[in-house]
Motif scaffolding. Structure first.
Motif, PDB file in Angstrom:
ATOM      1  N   ASP A  68       5.966  -8.790  10.585  1.00 38.74           N
ATOM      2  CA  ASP A  68       6.225 -10.138  10.062  1.00 38.74           C
ATOM      3  C   ASP A  68       7.395 -10.874  10.700  1.00 38.74           C
ATOM      4  O   ASP A  68       7.397 -12.102  10.755  1.00 38.74           O
ATOM      5  CB  ASP A  68       6.370 -10.111   8.529  1.00 38.74           C
ATOM      6  CG  ASP A  68       7.281  -8.999   8.040  1.00 38.74           C
ATOM      7  OD1 ASP A  68       7.861  -8.276   8.879  1.00 38.74           O
ATOM      8  OD2 ASP A  68       7.398  -8.828   6.812  1.00 38.74           O
ATOM      9  N   CYS A  94       3.279  -7.049   6.858  1.00 44.60           N
ATOM     10  CA  CYS A  94       4.484  -7.553   6.197  1.00 44.60           C
ATOM     11  C   CYS A  94       5.351  -6.372   5.755  1.00 44.60           C
ATOM     12  O   CYS A  94       5.206  -5.878   4.623  1.00 44.60           O
ATOM     13  CB  CYS A  94       4.100  -8.435   5.012  1.00 44.60           C
ATOM     14  SG  CYS A  94       3.205  -9.894   5.546  1.00 44.60           S
ATOM     15  N   LEU A 112       8.935 -11.100  -2.506  1.00 44.59           N
ATOM     16  CA  LEU A 112       7.841 -12.075  -2.544  1.00 44.59           C
ATOM     17  C   LEU A 112       8.373 -13.481  -2.792  1.00 44.59           C
ATOM     18  O   LEU A 112       7.834 -14.462  -2.278  1.00 44.59           O
ATOM     19  CB  LEU A 112       6.828 -11.685  -3.623  1.00 44.59           C
ATOM     20  CG  LEU A 112       5.958 -10.462  -3.289  1.00 44.59           C
ATOM     21  CD1 LEU A 112       5.123 -10.049  -4.492  1.00 44.59           C
ATOM     22  CD2 LEU A 112       5.053 -10.728  -2.091  1.00 44.59           C
ATOM     23  N   TYR A 119       5.528 -15.494   4.186  1.00 42.97           N
ATOM     24  CA  TYR A 119       4.264 -14.818   3.853  1.00 42.97           C
ATOM     25  C   TYR A 119       3.111 -15.823   3.739  1.00 42.97           C
ATOM     26  O   TYR A 119       2.001 -15.562   4.203  1.00 42.97           O
ATOM     27  CB  TYR A 119       4.391 -14.025   2.550  1.00 42.97           C
ATOM     28  CG  TYR A 119       5.385 -12.883   2.602  1.00 42.97           C
ATOM     29  CD1 TYR A 119       5.584 -12.150   3.770  1.00 42.97           C
ATOM     30  CD2 TYR A 119       6.128 -12.521   1.479  1.00 42.97           C
ATOM     31  CE1 TYR A 119       6.487 -11.104   3.820  1.00 42.97           C
ATOM     32  CE2 TYR A 119       7.029 -11.464   1.515  1.00 42.97           C
ATOM     33  CZ  TYR A 119       7.213 -10.763   2.687  1.00 42.97           C
ATOM     34  OH  TYR A 119       8.101  -9.729   2.730  1.00 42.97           O
ATOM     35  N   ASP A 120       3.400 -16.976   3.119  1.00 42.03           N
ATOM     36  CA  ASP A 120       2.333 -17.981   2.964  1.00 42.03           C
ATOM     37  C   ASP A 120       1.826 -18.440   4.325  1.00 42.03           C
ATOM     38  O   ASP A 120       0.624 -18.597   4.547  1.00 42.03           O
ATOM     39  CB  ASP A 120       2.838 -19.207   2.179  1.00 42.03           C
ATOM     40  CG  ASP A 120       2.956 -18.918   0.693  1.00 42.03           C
ATOM     41  OD1 ASP A 120       2.470 -17.848   0.258  1.00 42.03           O
ATOM     42  OD2 ASP A 120       3.552 -19.734  -0.034  1.00 42.03           O
ATOM     43  N   ARG A 123      -0.104 -15.546   6.012  1.00 37.26           N
ATOM     44  CA  ARG A 123      -1.399 -15.343   5.329  1.00 37.26           C
ATOM     45  C   ARG A 123      -2.375 -16.449   5.731  1.00 37.26           C
ATOM     46  O   ARG A 123      -3.534 -16.186   6.048  1.00 37.26           O
ATOM     47  CB  ARG A 123      -1.161 -15.347   3.807  1.00 37.26           C
ATOM     48  CG  ARG A 123      -2.224 -14.617   3.019  1.00 37.26           C
ATOM     49  CD  ARG A 123      -1.922 -14.658   1.532  1.00 37.26           C
ATOM     50  NE  ARG A 123      -0.968 -13.666   1.100  1.00 37.26           N
ATOM     51  CZ  ARG A 123       0.257 -13.924   0.626  1.00 37.26           C
ATOM     52  NH1 ARG A 123       0.675 -15.166   0.522  1.00 37.26           N
ATOM     53  NH2 ARG A 123       1.054 -12.945   0.247  1.00 37.26           N
ATOM     54  N   TRP A 134      -2.057  -7.642   6.275  1.00 36.89           N
ATOM     55  CA  TRP A 134      -1.689  -6.577   5.333  1.00 36.89           C
ATOM     56  C   TRP A 134      -0.546  -7.095   4.483  1.00 36.89           C
ATOM     57  O   TRP A 134       0.509  -7.448   4.988  1.00 36.89           O
ATOM     58  CB  TRP A 134      -1.319  -5.301   6.090  1.00 36.89           C
ATOM     59  CG  TRP A 134      -2.519  -4.708   6.781  1.00 36.89           C
ATOM     60  CD1 TRP A 134      -3.043  -5.077   7.984  1.00 36.89           C
ATOM     61  CD2 TRP A 134      -3.380  -3.676   6.272  1.00 36.89           C
ATOM     62  NE1 TRP A 134      -4.165  -4.334   8.267  1.00 36.89           N
ATOM     63  CE2 TRP A 134      -4.396  -3.461   7.241  1.00 36.89           C
ATOM     64  CE3 TRP A 134      -3.392  -2.902   5.111  1.00 36.89           C
ATOM     65  CZ2 TRP A 134      -5.403  -2.514   7.072  1.00 36.89           C
ATOM     66  CZ3 TRP A 134      -4.385  -1.958   4.947  1.00 36.89           C
ATOM     67  CH2 TRP A 134      -5.382  -1.773   5.914  1.00 36.89           C
ATOM     68  N   GLU A 135      -0.783  -7.118   3.181  1.00 34.49           N
ATOM     69  CA  GLU A 135       0.149  -7.725   2.232  1.00 34.49           C
ATOM     70  C   GLU A 135       1.516  -7.030   2.247  1.00 34.49           C
ATOM     71  O   GLU A 135       1.603  -5.853   2.605  1.00 34.49           O
ATOM     72  CB  GLU A 135      -0.420  -7.609   0.806  1.00 34.49           C
ATOM     73  CG  GLU A 135      -1.690  -8.400   0.581  1.00 34.49           C
ATOM     74  CD  GLU A 135      -1.440  -9.891   0.433  1.00 34.49           C
ATOM     75  OE1 GLU A 135      -0.275 -10.309   0.384  1.00 34.49           O
ATOM     76  OE2 GLU A 135      -2.431 -10.645   0.379  1.00 34.49           O
ATOM     77  N   ALA A 138       1.999  -3.200   1.631  1.00 31.63           N
ATOM     78  CA  ALA A 138       0.792  -2.412   1.922  1.00 31.63           C
ATOM     79  C   ALA A 138       1.114  -1.257   2.854  1.00 31.63           C
ATOM     80  O   ALA A 138       0.445  -0.215   2.826  1.00 31.63           O
ATOM     81  CB  ALA A 138      -0.273  -3.300   2.559  1.00 31.63           C
ATOM     82  N   LEU A 516      -2.195  -2.334  -2.956  1.00 28.21           N
ATOM     83  CA  LEU A 516      -1.847  -3.348  -1.962  1.00 28.21           C
ATOM     84  C   LEU A 516      -2.572  -3.030  -0.684  1.00 28.21           C
ATOM     85  O   LEU A 516      -2.678  -1.883  -0.298  1.00 28.21           O
ATOM     86  CB  LEU A 516      -0.340  -3.290  -1.678  1.00 28.21           C
ATOM     87  CG  LEU A 516       0.547  -3.638  -2.852  1.00 28.21           C
ATOM     88  CD1 LEU A 516       1.925  -3.088  -2.633  1.00 28.21           C
ATOM     89  CD2 LEU A 516       0.593  -5.137  -3.019  1.00 28.21           C
ATOM     90  N   LEU A 519      -5.941  -8.248   3.139  1.00 28.50           N
ATOM     91  CA  LEU A 519      -6.448  -9.494   2.547  1.00 28.50           C
ATOM     92  C   LEU A 519      -7.904  -9.700   2.980  1.00 28.50           C
ATOM     93  O   LEU A 519      -8.199  -9.610   4.179  1.00 28.50           O
ATOM     94  CB  LEU A 519      -5.594 -10.646   3.061  1.00 28.50           C
ATOM     95  CG  LEU A 519      -5.880 -12.038   2.542  1.00 28.50           C
ATOM     96  CD1 LEU A 519      -5.430 -12.174   1.096  1.00 28.50           C
ATOM     97  CD2 LEU A 519      -5.161 -13.071   3.408  1.00 28.50           C
TER      98      LEU A 519
END
Ligand code: SF4
Length: 754
Positions: A68, A94, A112, A119-120, A123, A134-135, A138, A516, A519
């Motif tokens: 990330d 992430c 978060l 992250y937004d 994603r 991968w969240e 995760a 987790l 996505l």
């Protein structure tokens, strides 16, 4: 099915033919490294002899992985390519931005919120361009790759230095910068210097307290942190076949500490077993059909000295457990020498904390061994004297440990379970059990131990070792404890010796019950909006760099004449600037802050010729840009060495720079400058560097730029005299087209539209 079967099929279909061609060409048997490289040449018609360590070749890797922190700028650039999807499969992980402080749940919740905009954005990019996302929590990039994507004989690049971890499954993983990831995702040939190959012959079998980690820790002691530079570490021999796939991955992971380009093991039954256990029986079957191509030729294994640039032999049966450190991973101490070392050195003997897990040592084997020791100790009434922390490598491994009752053993022993992220391994450890700057010792099963790496404290002495030794030393609370000979005292006065650690290589079944993970893809990717707030301080959509206007550069100011060493870190610093990696305008304020001016001798300060004041290079560059004055940087030798950080080329371009003229360039940075639409020139006569004065105005006849021809650059001195100097360049026709279009990405977009 998470892996991309079509990519593996395509890769395997090429092997028989490529290997035959390469063997004929070289008239000799091939190493595994050569097989993988030849099979991934961008143009399969270009199978040629590449001199190791000298010539560059162009490749097309099978996939790209991004973490990330580095993914942000790579993806911001990717937007400009105008592609609907990436040319090869890519994934985003992430893992780097989560701070470890309390426990997995609390830390993740906080992250978060803190990193929501990043992250937004990531994603939304993943959904829009069909990239796997991968969240947060995760798992760590390399563990996720090992569990899901890596396959024998494949080649991947990752925007993280420990990408070679995939070599545990026989895949060549190479750590690169974000711009390399962009090249591969948009389908530009990716360049790599043909590596030298170090053969590591493993014989014997690991005994007692010795683990796969000790193979690489011992190698680091022999070769040092520079010993693998420009090389691939290729492991072979009967000992290699005794190591689990995850043990192999641990060894490959830390090839990065040797400075190696990559590390790789040949395909064997252990690798096949791991593929089957992680839901990839199909991949193992496919690999079996070309198994002879996924290892070095037999003649190479029989006479390694004829085919490798260097051969090192390690007898696993005689290998000792190691503790490497402090402050560098190549300061290797076999465990039996530790007591003597501590008498000589002033290292704090008490172990303040032990860190288990990370991408390096999170396997089921590692963690069942660590838990076994804790269980044995607790059965005798002994609890750890040092604070212990665990970062599982993935949610899948964490859930498997939970399901099998292993996680409970850690919790019962008081081990703090952090999230499945990097945490203390990347300095994201908000450590409140130790006052700032207190000298102390920690032991870790991670891979790096430079000063401040774990907790930001320059006086934390970090020793790298295996997870089982972290637990043993944590139980004893002392660095001079040798579990093979020393005993732990019980509350009732008795003394016990810890049994040798026992673990399971792979579980009966990995849990699929993770909370987790990956996505799901978007139903309508084209309808996905890329989320970047216009007011964000951390993210900024990139504007296209303007195309060249067709005119020569005249009246250029010298922003800085750099004296001596200037790495990409000097050009674009890390540290507190890391948070701006996705915001070109904000991070550009760090331009050349670490570089030293040849005129004033000051670091990070230059003269603004518009007002005579000394300011940061970014302030002066912005002033010139506002006044429509083009400017150049004058570099010394090997300008831009170090990492392949693309920010070091994007920042001068963003702030109005037009050229860098240096005595010589580090090749990757030179290419990055070209890709971003800057001129990268070298003095035909190195001594002409001395002729450039602080208040010169420089003319560059860029309209004469042609492959192989020098440019006559004119220096207009303030005393009214002029000097003409000649500058060389290495632009080919394609690169000149990049320059004219404003950047390589601009050209790709133009070509895509035709
Ligand atoms: Fe890098 Fe450490 Fe994260 Fe592994 S755990 S990816 S070495 S920061």
């Amino acid at each position: 099915m998470v892996y991309h079967k079509d990519i593996i099929e395509r890769c395997y279909q090429r092997y028989p033919q490529t290997i035959e061609k390469a063997r004929k060409l070289l008239s000799r048997p091939l190493t595994l490294t050569e097989k993988i490289l030849y099979n991934h040449l961008f143009d399969q018609n270009m199978v040629a002899m590449y001199e190791r360590g000298k010539l560059y070749a162009e490749f097309q890797p099978d996939r790209v992985a991004m973490q990330d922190a580095t993914a942000q700028m790579a993806l911001l650039q990717f937007i400009h390519a105008g592609r609907e999807t990436t040319v090869v499969p890519a994934s985003i992980h992430c893992d780097h931005l989560v701070q470890a402080r309390d426990d997995a749940e609390t830390d993740l919740k906080r992250a978060l919120v803190e990193n929501q905009e990043v992250y937004d954005f990531l994603r939304s990019m993943a959904l829009r361009y069909n990239i796997h996302f991968w969240e947060p929590g995760a798992g760590i990039i390399h563990q996720i790759v090992l569990e899901n994507y890596a396959f024998p004989g494949g080649m991947m690049i990752g925007t993280d230095s420990h990408t070679p971890n995939a070599g545990g499954l026989g895949m060549m993983g190479i750590g690169v910068g974000g711009s390399d990831a962009v090249d591969v995702m948009v389908g530009i040939p990716w360049e790599l210097k043909w590596p030298k190959i170090i053969g590591v012959k493993l014989t014997g079998k690991l005994q007692g307290w010795t683990s796969p980690k000790d193979v690489i820790l011992a190698l680091l002691g022999k070769l040092t942190v520079k010993g693998g530079t420009g090389c691939v570490m290729e492991y072979f021999g009967p000992g290699a076949r005794t190591l689990s796939a995850t043990g192999k991955a641990t060894i490959c992971n830390m090839g990065a500490e040797l400075g190696a380009t990559s590390s790789v093991f040949p395909y064997d039954e252990k690798i096949a077993a791991y593929l089957r256990a992680t839901g990839r029986a199909e991949v193992a079957e496919m690999a079996d059909t070309i198994a002879s191509h996924l290892k070095m030729d037999e003649e190479v294994e029989a006479h390694p000295e004829k085919y490798y640039d260097q051969v090192i032999e390690i007898n696993l049966s005689e290998l000792e457990p190691h503790l490497n450190g402090p402050f560098t991973p190549d300061l290797a101490h076999p465990l039996s020498t530790m007591k003597e070392t501590l008498k000589k050195e002033n290292y704090p003997v008490e172990v303040s904390a032990g860190l288990i897990g990370s991408c390096t040592n999170s396997s089921y084997e590692d963690l069942t061994k660590a838990a076994f020791l804790l269980k044995e100790a607790m059965a005798q009434g002994i609890t750890p004297r040092s604070k212990l922390y665990l970062n599982p490598g993935s949610d899948r491994i964490r859930m498997t440990l939970e399901k099998n009752g292993i996680l409970k053993i850690f919790k019962d022993a008081g081990v703090v379970i952090f999230s499945n992220t990097c945490g203390p391994c990347i300095g994201m450890w908000d450590r409140y059990d130790m006052a700032a700057n207190t000298p102390n010792t920690i032991v870790t099963s991670f891979n790096r131990n430079f000063a401040k790496r774990a907790d930001g404290n320059p006086h934390t002495h970090a020793f790298v070792t295996s997870p089982e030794l972290v637990v043993a030393l944590g139980l004893a609370g002392r660095l001079d404890f040798d579990p093979r000979v020393d005993t732990l005292s019980l509350p009732d006065g008795r003394n016990i010796r810890l049994p040798e650690p026992k673990g399971e290589e792979i579980p009966e079944a990995f849990s699929s019950d993770t909370q987790l993970g990956l996505l799901p893809p978007a139903e309508d990717p084209k309808g996905v909006r890329i989320i970047v707030s216009p007011t964000s301080e951390r993210l900024q959509l990139l504007d296209r760099f303007p195309a060249w206007n067709g005119e020569d550069f005249t009246g250029c100011r010298v922003l800085m004449k750099v004296a001596g060493k200037c790495t990409t870190d000097h050009i674009s610093m890390a540290g507190s600037w890391l948070k701006y990696r996705g915001h070109l305008d904000n991070i550009s304020n760090n331009l050349l802050l670490g570089a030293t001016s040849a005129f004033s001798g000051e670091t990070g300060r230059v003269k603004n010729l518009l007002n005579g004041e000394y300011q940061t290079p970014a302030q002066v560059a912005r002033a010139y840009k506002t006044s429509h004055i083009p400017w150049v940087i004058i570099g010394d030798k090997n300008y831009g060495e170090g990492s392949s950080r693309e920010h070091a080329a994007m920042e001068p371009r963003h702030l109005g720079g037009v050229a860098v003229i240096a005595r010589s360039f580090a090749r990757i940075h030179e290419t990055n400058l070209k890709k971003q639409g800057l001129l990268a020139l070298t003095f035909a006569h190195e001594e002409d560097y001395e002729k450039v004065r602080e208040d010169d105005l420089i003319d560059i006849p860029v309209s004469s730029l042609k492959p192989g021809e020098m440019l006559a650059v004119v220096l207009h001195h303030s005393d009214g005299t002029n000097e003409t100097i000649f500058c060389q360049h290495t632009y080919n026709d394609t690169q000149i087209a990049w320059f004219k279009a404003g950047s390589a990405l601009n050209l790709i977009t133009q070509q895509g539209k035709k």
